[in-house]
Write a protein that holds these residues in place. Structure first.
Motif, mmCIF file in Angstrom:
data_model
loop_
_atom_site.group_PDB
_atom_site.id
_atom_site.type_symbol
_atom_site.label_atom_id
_atom_site.label_comp_id
_atom_site.label_asym_id
_atom_site.label_seq_id
_atom_site.Cartn_x
_atom_site.Cartn_y
_atom_site.Cartn_z
ATOM 1 N N ARG A 177 0.867 -1.189 0.000
ATOM 2 C CA ARG A 177 0.000 0.000 0.000
ATOM 3 C C ARG A 177 0.905 1.242 0.000
ATOM 4 O O ARG A 177 1.139 1.879 1.021
ATOM 5 N N ILE A 178 1.417 1.535 -1.204
ATOM 6 C CA ILE A 178 2.383 2.628 -1.370
ATOM 7 C C ILE A 178 1.706 3.787 -2.100
ATOM 8 O O ILE A 178 1.231 3.638 -3.225
ATOM 9 N N ALA A 179 1.678 4.940 -1.458
ATOM 10 C CA ALA A 179 1.116 6.148 -2.066
ATOM 11 C C ALA A 179 2.241 7.053 -2.527
ATOM 12 O O ALA A 179 3.418 6.830 -2.202
ATOM 13 N N THR A 180 1.880 8.072 -3.286
ATOM 14 C CA THR A 180 2.878 9.064 -3.688
ATOM 15 C C THR A 180 2.284 10.460 -3.618
ATOM 16 O O THR A 180 1.095 10.666 -3.914
ATOM 17 N N ILE A 181 3.094 11.400 -3.187
ATOM 18 C CA ILE A 181 2.732 12.816 -3.264
ATOM 19 C C ILE A 181 3.539 13.403 -4.409
ATOM 20 O O ILE A 181 4.754 13.582 -4.307
ATOM 21 N N SER A 182 2.884 13.659 -5.517
ATOM 22 C CA SER A 182 3.530 14.215 -6.697
ATOM 23 C C SER A 182 3.421 15.748 -6.644
ATOM 24 O O SER A 182 3.304 16.319 -5.557
ATOM 25 N N SER A 183 3.445 16.411 -7.796
ATOM 26 C CA SER A 183 3.395 17.872 -7.824
ATOM 27 C C SER A 183 2.510 18.345 -8.966
ATOM 28 O O SER A 183 2.333 17.650 -9.970
ATOM 29 N N GLN A 184 1.981 19.532 -8.827
ATOM 30 C CA GLN A 184 1.101 20.114 -9.835
ATOM 31 C C GLN A 184 1.858 20.812 -10.962
ATOM 32 O O GLN A 184 1.239 21.388 -11.845
ATOM 33 N N ASN A 185 3.188 20.794 -10.922
ATOM 34 C CA ASN A 185 3.928 21.473 -11.980
ATOM 35 C C ASN A 185 4.004 20.606 -13.242
ATOM 36 O O ASN A 185 3.546 19.468 -13.261
ATOM 37 N N ASN A 186 4.628 21.169 -14.275
ATOM 38 C CA ASN A 186 4.723 20.487 -15.571
ATOM 39 C C ASN A 186 6.178 20.191 -15.924
ATOM 40 O O ASN A 186 6.607 20.385 -17.056
ATOM 41 N N TYR A 187 6.944 19.737 -14.919
ATOM 42 C CA TYR A 187 8.355 19.414 -15.138
ATOM 43 C C TYR A 187 8.506 17.959 -15.570
ATOM 44 O O TYR A 187 7.727 17.088 -15.155
ATOM 45 N N ILE A 188 9.546 17.696 -16.337
ATOM 46 C CA ILE A 188 9.801 16.327 -16.771
ATOM 47 C C ILE A 188 10.168 15.430 -15.584
ATOM 48 O O ILE A 188 9.823 14.247 -15.568
ATOM 49 N N SER A 189 10.818 15.994 -14.568
ATOM 50 C CA SER A 189 11.168 15.184 -13.396
ATOM 51 C C SER A 189 9.912 14.675 -12.704
ATOM 52 O O SER A 189 9.850 13.522 -12.267
ATOM 53 N N THR A 190 8.895 15.518 -12.608
ATOM 54 C CA THR A 190 7.631 15.118 -11.993
ATOM 55 C C THR A 190 6.969 14.007 -12.800
ATOM 56 O O THR A 190 6.510 13.001 -12.250
ATOM 57 N N SER A 191 6.943 14.192 -14.112
ATOM 58 C CA SER A 191 6.335 13.199 -14.998
ATOM 59 C C SER A 191 7.056 11.857 -14.914
ATOM 60 O O SER A 191 6.422 10.798 -14.809
ATOM 61 N N LEU A 192 8.389 11.876 -14.935
ATOM 62 C CA LEU A 192 9.165 10.645 -14.928
ATOM 63 C C LEU A 192 9.093 9.921 -13.577
ATOM 64 O O LEU A 192 9.051 8.687 -13.527
ATOM 65 N N ARG A 193 9.065 10.676 -12.491
ATOM 66 C CA ARG A 193 8.978 10.032 -11.172
ATOM 67 C C ARG A 193 7.611 9.368 -10.990
ATOM 68 O O ARG A 193 7.518 8.274 -10.431
#
Length: 337
Positions: A177-193
């Motif tokens: 049961r693994i969740a993630t807190i991502s980000s609202q930005n449009n960076y490639i690092s956010t997309s790839l993670r």
């Protein structure tokens, strides 16, 4: 005030000869150059750098476009760029864009106005093809963030692999049961993670609900990390682990967990990203992905200098190594109270 004519008279040479010596041209005999240097030292002559740069049509300035210089992640990158700039005798000018595309474009106009010789962008969003207008005319390097569909030199880490490493580590600890807190930005690092998170779960046949993915603000603020963690910890089937997009978000998540009586790591594993100094300010020290921020900055500056000095470009993409740092905020499920 001593002038170049005074130096020429003292060294018994022409003004043109003194100019050639100052510009490191190999057209002056060594003994003549030595006389010029002796005269410069004797008269304490200081050349007008601004005037010389104007004549050479250069500013000796590196422009750095940063989205938010208060974010500790950028400090070591800026230090790396600054150290190389000092080494190559350039000044570094930081233009804080506030992550606003209009401000970013305003900053890039400094290249057209000859106020900088090249630019390093620390936070280009996806869809930044407008930068090609500048990159085709001026030296431009993207640092940390870039668009893989836009042909501009860049330095970063492999964010997809880094996210996979985190997820494999969590699954090895027994977490599902693994969740993630991502980000609202449009960076490639956010997309790839986020992609690395999803793909690793899919690889192991783990299906988690959609509400296990929540978002912090685009600038990775501490408060948004708290809010996002609260969303996750209020779920009926709450996660046993949270993978955070950044260390600041992870700090917020840990703070929120403590306020809700959730122990880290006994009840909840939290992992950050970046390895900023704040990760070891208080216990539990945060397990995180370390980025070589200083080296990212240095490599970006050297890459830009190569463009500014018209060196042959042999590498447009440079991905540096990351490292998963295991600390106190993560634990196996089997070792919990």
């Amino acid at each position: 005030m001593t002038t170049i004519a005074d130096v020429a008279k003292e060294a018994n040479v022409s003004v043109a000869t003194v100019s050639r010596v100052l510009n490191n041209q190999d057209l002056v005999r060594p003994e003549t150059a030595e006389r010029v240097y002796d005269a410069i030292e004797k008269l304490s002559y200081k050349p007008n750098i601004l005037a010389r740069n104007f004549r050479k049509n250069e500013s000796r300035v590196i422009l750095i476009l940063a989205p938010n210089i208060t974010n500790p992640y950028y400090s070591h990158i800026l230090t790396g760029i600054g150290d190389v700039a000092n080494e190559i005798e350039y000044s570094a000018l930081i233009f804080n864009t506030g992550d606003d595309p209009k401000s970013e474009k305003k900053g890039m106009e400094m290249l057209k106005k000859k106020r900088a010789d090249g630019a390093i962008l620390l936070a280009s969003s996806l869809g930044c093809d407008w930068l090609l207008e500048y990159a085709q005319e001026y030296p431009v390097v993207q640092c940390s963030e870039y668009d893989d569909k836009v042909d501009i030199s860049h330095v970063a880490i492999d964010n997809y692999k880094a996210a996979q490493d985190v997820m494999e580590y969590l699954i090895d600890l027994g977490h599902k049961r693994i969740a993630t807190i991502s980000s609202q930005n449009n960076y490639i690092s956010t997309s790839l993670r986020l992609k690395g998170y999803k793909d690793t779960l899919h690889k192991h046949g783990i299906k988690n609900p959609n509400d296990y993915i929540v978002f912090s603000t685009g600038d990775y603020s501490f408060k948004s990390g708290k809010r996002a963690a609260a969303q996750l910890l209020q779920l009926k089937s709450r996660p046993t682990a949270i993978f955070c997009i950044s260390d600041r978000v992870a700090l917020g998540a840990i703070s929120q967990a403590k306020e809700m009586g959730v122990r880290v790591p006994e009840d909840l594993t939290i992992i950050g990203f970046d390895d900023v100094e704040d990760t070891m300010m208080f216990h539990p020290y945060i397990t995180t992905v370390a980025q070589p921020c200083y080296e990212i900055g240095r490599r970006a500056a050297y890459m830009l200098y190569g463009q500014m000095t018209k060196q042959k470009i042999t590498q447009k993409e440079l991905l540096l190594k990351h490292e998963l740092i295991i600390r106190e905020s993560s634990a196996p499920i089997g070792k919990r109270d």
